[in-house]
Design a protein around this motif. Structure first.
Motif, PDB file in Angstrom:
ATOM      1  N   GLY A  18       0.795  -1.218   0.000  1.00 37.15           N
ATOM      2  CA  GLY A  18       0.000   0.000   0.000  1.00 37.15           C
ATOM      3  C   GLY A  18       0.824   1.262   0.000  1.00 37.15           C
ATOM      4  N   PRO A  19       0.153   2.405   0.188  1.00 40.77           N
ATOM      5  CA  PRO A  19       0.822   3.707   0.139  1.00 40.77           C
ATOM      6  C   PRO A  19       1.599   4.004   1.411  1.00 40.77           C
ATOM      7  CG  PRO A  19      -1.498   3.991   0.631  1.00 40.77           C
ATOM      8  CD  PRO A  19      -1.309   2.525   0.371  1.00 40.77           C
ATOM      9  N   ASN A  20       2.638   4.810   1.264  1.00 38.54           N
ATOM     10  CA  ASN A  20       3.400   5.282   2.421  1.00 38.54           C
ATOM     11  C   ASN A  20       2.743   6.561   2.942  1.00 38.54           C
ATOM     12  OD1 ASN A  20       5.223   3.204   2.039  1.00 38.54           O
ATOM     13  ND2 ASN A  20       6.580   4.438   0.766  1.00 38.54           N
ATOM     14  N   LYS A  21       1.564   6.374   3.494  1.00 37.76           N
ATOM     15  CA  LYS A  21       0.825   7.486   4.079  1.00 37.76           C
ATOM     16  C   LYS A  21       0.893   7.374   5.592  1.00 37.76           C
ATOM     17  CE  LYS A  21      -3.460  10.089   3.530  1.00 37.76           C
ATOM     18  NZ  LYS A  21      -4.755  10.173   2.844  1.00 37.76           N
ATOM     19  N   TYR A  22       1.291   8.451   6.236  1.00 33.80           N
ATOM     20  CA  TYR A  22       1.596   8.411   7.670  1.00 33.80           C
ATOM     21  C   TYR A  22       0.448   7.856   8.492  1.00 33.80           C
ATOM     22  CZ  TYR A  22       3.176   9.941  12.266  1.00 33.80           C
ATOM     23  OH  TYR A  22       3.558   9.965  13.583  1.00 33.80           O
ATOM     24  N   ASN A  23      -0.771   8.362   8.286  1.00 30.42           N
ATOM     25  CA  ASN A  23      -1.899   7.947   9.116  1.00 30.42           C
ATOM     26  C   ASN A  23      -2.250   6.473   8.918  1.00 30.42           C
ATOM     27  OD1 ASN A  23      -2.087  10.519  10.117  1.00 30.42           O
ATOM     28  ND2 ASN A  23      -3.732  11.155   8.758  1.00 30.42           N
ATOM     29  N   ILE A  24      -2.047   5.947   7.708  1.00 26.01           N
ATOM     30  CA  ILE A  24      -2.337   4.541   7.452  1.00 26.01           C
ATOM     31  C   ILE A  24      -1.291   3.650   8.100  1.00 26.01           C
ATOM     32  CG2 ILE A  24      -2.506   2.775   5.653  1.00 26.01           C
ATOM     33  CD1 ILE A  24      -3.705   4.877   3.824  1.00 26.01           C
ATOM     34  N   LEU A  25      -0.026   3.974   7.906  1.00 26.44           N
ATOM     35  CA  LEU A  25       1.045   3.142   8.454  1.00 26.44           C
ATOM     36  C   LEU A  25       1.086   3.216   9.976  1.00 26.44           C
ATOM     37  CD1 LEU A  25       3.924   3.943   5.916  1.00 26.44           C
ATOM     38  CD2 LEU A  25       2.392   1.965   5.944  1.00 26.44           C
ATOM     39  N   ARG A  26       0.760   4.372  10.519  1.00 25.53           N
ATOM     40  CA  ARG A  26       0.825   4.576  11.964  1.00 25.53           C
ATOM     41  C   ARG A  26      -0.142   3.670  12.713  1.00 25.53           C
ATOM     42  NH1 ARG A  26       4.129   6.252  16.005  1.00 25.53           N
ATOM     43  NH2 ARG A  26       2.974   7.200  17.716  1.00 25.53           N
ATOM     44  N   SER A  37       5.502  13.738   0.975  1.00 25.79           N
ATOM     45  CA  SER A  37       4.062  13.796   1.230  1.00 25.79           C
ATOM     46  C   SER A  37       3.294  13.204   0.052  1.00 25.79           C
ATOM     47  CB  SER A  37       3.632  15.250   1.463  1.00 25.79           C
ATOM     48  OG  SER A  37       2.240  15.336   1.617  1.00 25.79           O
ATOM     49  N   ILE A  38       2.688  12.033   0.261  1.00 25.49           N
ATOM     50  CA  ILE A  38       1.912  11.388  -0.794  1.00 25.49           C
ATOM     51  C   ILE A  38       0.645  12.171  -1.114  1.00 25.49           C
ATOM     52  CG2 ILE A  38       0.578   9.901   0.750  1.00 25.49           C
ATOM     53  CD1 ILE A  38       0.835   7.688  -1.337  1.00 25.49           C
ATOM     54  N   GLU A  39       0.218  13.036  -0.189  1.00 26.25           N
ATOM     55  CA  GLU A  39      -0.968  13.855  -0.439  1.00 26.25           C
ATOM     56  C   GLU A  39      -0.771  14.766  -1.654  1.00 26.25           C
ATOM     57  OE1 GLU A  39      -1.095  12.530   3.747  1.00 26.25           O
ATOM     58  OE2 GLU A  39       0.431  13.433   2.456  1.00 26.25           O
ATOM     59  N   LEU A  40       0.471  15.157  -1.927  1.00 30.27           N
ATOM     60  CA  LEU A  40       0.754  16.040  -3.062  1.00 30.27           C
ATOM     61  C   LEU A  40       0.892  15.272  -4.370  1.00 30.27           C
ATOM     62  CD1 LEU A  40       3.380  18.497  -1.517  1.00 30.27           C
ATOM     63  CD2 LEU A  40       0.916  18.802  -1.745  1.00 30.27           C
ATOM     64  N   ARG A  41       0.923  13.961  -4.295  1.00 30.77           N
ATOM     65  CA  ARG A  41       1.146  13.154  -5.502  1.00 30.77           C
ATOM     66  C   ARG A  41       0.022  13.368  -6.518  1.00 30.77           C
ATOM     67  NH1 ARG A  41       0.115   7.968  -7.596  1.00 30.77           N
ATOM     68  NH2 ARG A  41       1.932   7.121  -8.702  1.00 30.77           N
ATOM     69  N   GLN A  42       0.429  13.770  -7.730  1.00 32.11           N
ATOM     70  CA  GLN A  42      -0.474  13.989  -8.868  1.00 32.11           C
ATOM     71  C   GLN A  42      -1.537  15.052  -8.585  1.00 32.11           C
ATOM     72  OE1 GLN A  42      -1.919  10.115 -10.070  1.00 32.11           O
ATOM     73  NE2 GLN A  42       0.108   9.397 -10.670  1.00 32.11           N
ATOM     74  N   GLN A  43      -1.197  15.979  -7.674  1.00 31.94           N
ATOM     75  CA  GLN A  43      -2.074  17.116  -7.408  1.00 31.94           C
ATOM     76  C   GLN A  43      -1.589  18.312  -8.227  1.00 31.94           C
ATOM     77  OE1 GLN A  43      -4.877  17.153  -5.481  1.00 31.94           O
ATOM     78  NE2 GLN A  43      -4.600  14.944  -5.212  1.00 31.94           N
ATOM     79  N   ALA A  44      -2.435  18.814  -9.117  1.00 29.76           N
ATOM     80  CA  ALA A  44      -2.053  19.907 -10.009  1.00 29.76           C
ATOM     81  C   ALA A  44      -2.346  21.260  -9.362  1.00 29.76           C
ATOM     82  CB  ALA A  44      -2.802  19.786 -11.334  1.00 29.76           C
ATOM     83  N   PHE A  45      -1.507  22.249  -9.714  1.00 30.54           N
ATOM     84  CA  PHE A  45      -1.735  23.620  -9.253  1.00 30.54           C
ATOM     85  C   PHE A  45      -1.041  24.570 -10.227  1.00 30.54           C
ATOM     86  CE2 PHE A  45      -0.442  27.321  -6.592  1.00 30.54           C
ATOM     87  CZ  PHE A  45      -1.719  27.811  -6.343  1.00 30.54           C
ATOM     88  N   LEU A  46      -1.818  25.531 -10.738  1.00 22.62           N
ATOM     89  CA  LEU A  46      -1.324  26.460 -11.748  1.00 22.62           C
ATOM     90  C   LEU A  46      -0.708  25.683 -12.908  1.00 22.62           C
ATOM     91  CD1 LEU A  46       0.125  29.277  -9.420  1.00 22.62           C
ATOM     92  CD2 LEU A  46      -2.118  29.169 -10.530  1.00 22.62           C
ATOM     93  N   TRP A  47       0.568  25.917 -13.209  1.00 24.42           N
ATOM     94  CA  TRP A  47       1.204  25.230 -14.341  1.00 24.42           C
ATOM     95  C   TRP A  47       1.830  23.885 -13.940  1.00 24.42           C
ATOM     96  CZ3 TRP A  47       2.768  29.892 -12.255  1.00 24.42           C
ATOM     97  CH2 TRP A  47       3.885  29.845 -11.429  1.00 24.42           C
ATOM     98  N   ALA A  48       1.859  23.583 -12.652  1.00 21.96           N
ATOM     99  CA  ALA A  48       2.450  22.322 -12.184  1.00 21.96           C
ATOM    100  C   ALA A  48       1.411  21.204 -12.270  1.00 21.96           C
ATOM    101  CB  ALA A  48       2.957  22.464 -10.755  1.00 21.96           C
ATOM    102  N   ASN A  49       1.757  20.119 -12.962  1.00 21.65           N
ATOM    103  CA  ASN A  49       0.853  18.973 -13.074  1.00 21.65           C
ATOM    104  C   ASN A  49       0.888  18.076 -11.843  1.00 21.65           C
ATOM    105  OD1 ASN A  49       0.068  19.694 -15.705  1.00 21.65           O
ATOM    106  ND2 ASN A  49       1.890  18.713 -16.560  1.00 21.65           N
ATOM    107  N   ASP A  50       1.990  18.111 -11.103  1.00 27.67           N
ATOM    108  CA  ASP A  50       2.173  17.213  -9.962  1.00 27.67           C
ATOM    109  C   ASP A  50       3.055  17.919  -8.942  1.00 27.67           C
ATOM    110  OD1 ASP A  50       2.716  15.206  -8.159  1.00 27.67           O
ATOM    111  OD2 ASP A  50       3.156  13.674  -9.653  1.00 27.67           O
TER     112      ASP A  50
END
Length: 649
Positions: free
Chosen positions: A357-365, A497-510
């Motif tokens: 699974g994902p390396n997400k802090y709340n899940i692994l914790r 931070s996996i939360e930022l993975r594939q999150q777009a903002f302005l000209w940034a796709n990820d």
């Protein structure tokens, strides 16, 4: 009478000699184990001979039934006997299981789809259903082409690896569905087993087997993995107390780019101790004589972890770069071998589990196994990890729970941090303003001592003037130092931070990787083959901040030779470093600079510098306050007959 007594004594001596000889020549535990192994080998050989005799008898009966074609058939029908003989000789009790057809079965829940192969009973496919690769492909943690695992042990003086044999499926809960797939959801639970049976006299022994029991819940990334040994006391050697488990896999590239702190590698947790890992950037290996609780194939945002209910022993681990591969989607080759406790009982179970699974802090914790320490949050520095765990992460997750774009979340997080650091920033500005107001007097002292040999006198005069004015030149540095742990903590937080993975903002796709507004046709050393706009804007803003800060400090003439150049050179160096890092990180530092500019002008508007200068001049008229430490030194000197106020000049 004497003759009778001598006879009795003689018999006693002979008896004592026999007893002593028995104990002297008695076999050791190791020799007894060797004898048992030999007996097992003889029994296995006898079973082999019986199987061969049975095969020959069957072939002889077939030969008699086809007498007219005796010469032609004879050569053909002896081949199965030769094959059977070779298999028994090579695999012993597992001979029949060495032949079969590789079939695939699947366990699936709301989160993962896991493929199991009958050959080796191994996990041959793992797909995370709620994630995609950076280019929109299914996110596959493991596939059959590059993933191998199995147990290795001795059986009848033979080395057996379960990966070479064909397991038989067992639908434990009877819920076999179309297409050999078990699918569960929510609170449901599915169990599926593979069994590796032994055989004798060409007959499968249904009461002797190795069983892999897999248990999957509908809403969990954890897969139960129990290994059961049934009636294999005479088949699987337990002399070591352990049997080896080996797992190797080539990890696939899931992200567009991975920085040096998040490369694919092996993590492991020492039993009741800290979490360690192998190099993330170069080939590495480790061989330990310790017990470990779990071992993991870790990627930037995902991991595949094998967890022991008790422990594993003597791990041997290796990571290596793939020089060539038929597909360019593979990053590194990872492998380990571990000892799994095995006593050789007739009915023995080894409890384990696997996390895919994902390396997400709340899940692994929530598993309470320190799995979250695979996320590089600055664990080696207590202050950095505390900032990330107890301040940044809770606020970041809270803001993210509103469903806002993560560019907005980073903006609000930055504003909140600057509000918390407001007193520190104000203290820094006030110190800078005082230094700037005293610059004319510093220039006078510099003019008074123009020679290099008077540098010490000049420094003493400047410090005396600062002290008399009530200004501490170090007071501006301390607030900056207090902010440094937060700046460094952010440096580790955003790329991990996996939360930022594939999150777009302005000209940034990820936001988890670099943003590119222009791809270069060549590669620039220490920079890359693209232009990251967020990094470029961050660099420009840092240079502007450096210039404004020097102007406000008013202390350019006091800087050491080369210091001014270094202050402007540092942002250029960061341009090369951050160009390949998370665009979310560059965006955060850009926001920090912009908000700092705003604070500087707000402070300048509200701070009355004329009033501040008047207060400084008033301080000069006051007697210099002696610190407690300095006062104690003077008192000690007076006790020894030395009065600094009456010393000769």
């Amino acid at each position: 009478m004497n003759n009778s007594r001598n006879t009795i004594i003689g018999f006693l001596l002979i008896f004592a000699i026999l007893i002593g000889y028995y104990f002297l020549t008695a076999p050791s535990k190791e020799e007894l184990a060797e004898q048992r192994r030999r007996q097992d080998s003889v029994m296995a050989l006898q079973r082999q001979k019986d199987s061969i005799a049975l095969a020959r008898q069957i072939l002889a009966d077939q030969q008699k039934a086809t007498e007219p074609a005796q010469e032609v058939v004879a050569d053909q029908i002896t081949e199965p006997a030769k094959q059977l003989t070779g298999l028994v000789d090579r695999y012993g009790a597992f001979a029949l299981a060495s032949q079969g057809e590789n079939k695939k079965y699947f366990l699936e829940n709301d989160l993962v789809r896991i493929g199991l192969s009958s050959k080796g009973g191994r996990i041959s496919y793992v797909e995370l259903k709620n994630f995609k690769t950076w280019d929109g492909q299914p996110l596959i943690l493991m596939d059959s082409d590059t993933n191998q695992f199995g147990f290795t042990f001795f059986s009848g003086n033979r080395t057996i690896n379960t990966g070479n044999f064909y397991f038989q499926p067992e639908w434990i809960d009877g819920r076999r569905q179309t297409g050999d797939t078990l699918k569960v959801s929510g609170s449901e639970e599915a169990r599926f087993a593979f069994r590796l049976y032994t055989s004798s006299d060409s007959i499968i022994n249904k009461d002797q087997y190795i069983e892999y029991l897999f248990t999957l819940k509908g809403d969990n990334y954890m897969l139960g993995f129990d290994v059961n040994f049934r009636n294999l006391t005479q088949t699987v050697d337990a002399a070591r107390g352990y049997i080896d488990f080996e797992w190797s896999s080539d990890l696939r590239q899931q992200e567009k780019h991975t920085d040096q702190f998040n490369g694919a590698t092996i993590y492991y947790k020492l039993k009741d101790d800290k979490v360690e890992y192998l190099s993330e950037t170069k080939d590495d290996n480790e061989s330990l004589k310790d017990q470990i609780q779990w071992v993991s194939f870790k990627e930037q945002f995902f991991s595949s972890v094998l967890i022991a209910d008790e422990h594993f022993a003597d791990p041997v681990m290796q990571v290596s770069t793939l020089e060539s591969h038929p597909s360019d989607r593979y990053l590194r080759s990872l492998a380990y071998k571990i000892g799994v406790p095995y006593k050789g009982s007739p009915d023995e179970s080894i409890g384990m589990s696997m996390y895919f699974g994902p390396n997400k802090y709340n899940i692994l914790r929530k598993y309470k196994l320190d799995l979250e320490r695979q996320i590089p949050l600055g664990w080696s520095f207590f202050l950095m990890q505390w900032i990330n765990r107890y301040a940044v992460l809770p606020v970041f997750n809270f803001l993210g729970s509103f469903g806002w774009n993560y560019g907005i979340v980073i903006l609000i997080l930055t504003i909140l941090l600057k509000i918390v650091l407001y007193p520190v920033a104000y203290k820094t500005y006030l110190s800078s303003a005082k230094m700037r107001l005293l610059k004319p007097e510093v220039d006078e002292i510099n003019a008074k001592y123009p020679k290099k040999e008077d540098a010490m006198k000049k420094q003493q005069a400047v410090m005396a003037m600062y002290k008399k004015a009530g200004v501490n030149p170090m007071s501006g540095c301390i607030p900056v130092l207090l902010q440094m742990p937060i700046l460094i903590a952010m440096f580790r937080f955003f790329p991990a931070s996996i939360e930022l993975r594939q999150q777009a903002f302005l000209w940034a796709n990820d936001l988890s990787t670099y943003d590119s507004i222009f791809n270069l046709p060549f590669n620039i050393p220490f920079y890359g083959d693209h232009v990251s706009l967020f990094t470029l804007l961050m660099t420009i803003s840092t240079i502007i901040y450096t210039y404004l800060n020097n102007q406000m400090m008013g202390s350019t003439s006091q800087q050491l030779p080369g210091m001014k150049t270094m202050m402007y050179l540092m942002p250029i160096m960061f341009l090369g470093i951050f160009n390949n890092y998370s665009s979310g990180l560059s965006y955060y530092y850009l926001l920090v600079n912009l908000i700092t500019f705003a604070q500087m002008y707000i402070f300048r508007y509200f701070v009355d510098e004329d009033k501040l200068h008047k207060k400084i001049q008033e301080n000069k008229l006051k007697p210099v306050k002696v610190s407690g430490f300095q006062k104690r030194l003077e008192d000690m000197a007076k006790q020894r007959g030395y009065n600094p106020n009456t010393r000769k000049k």
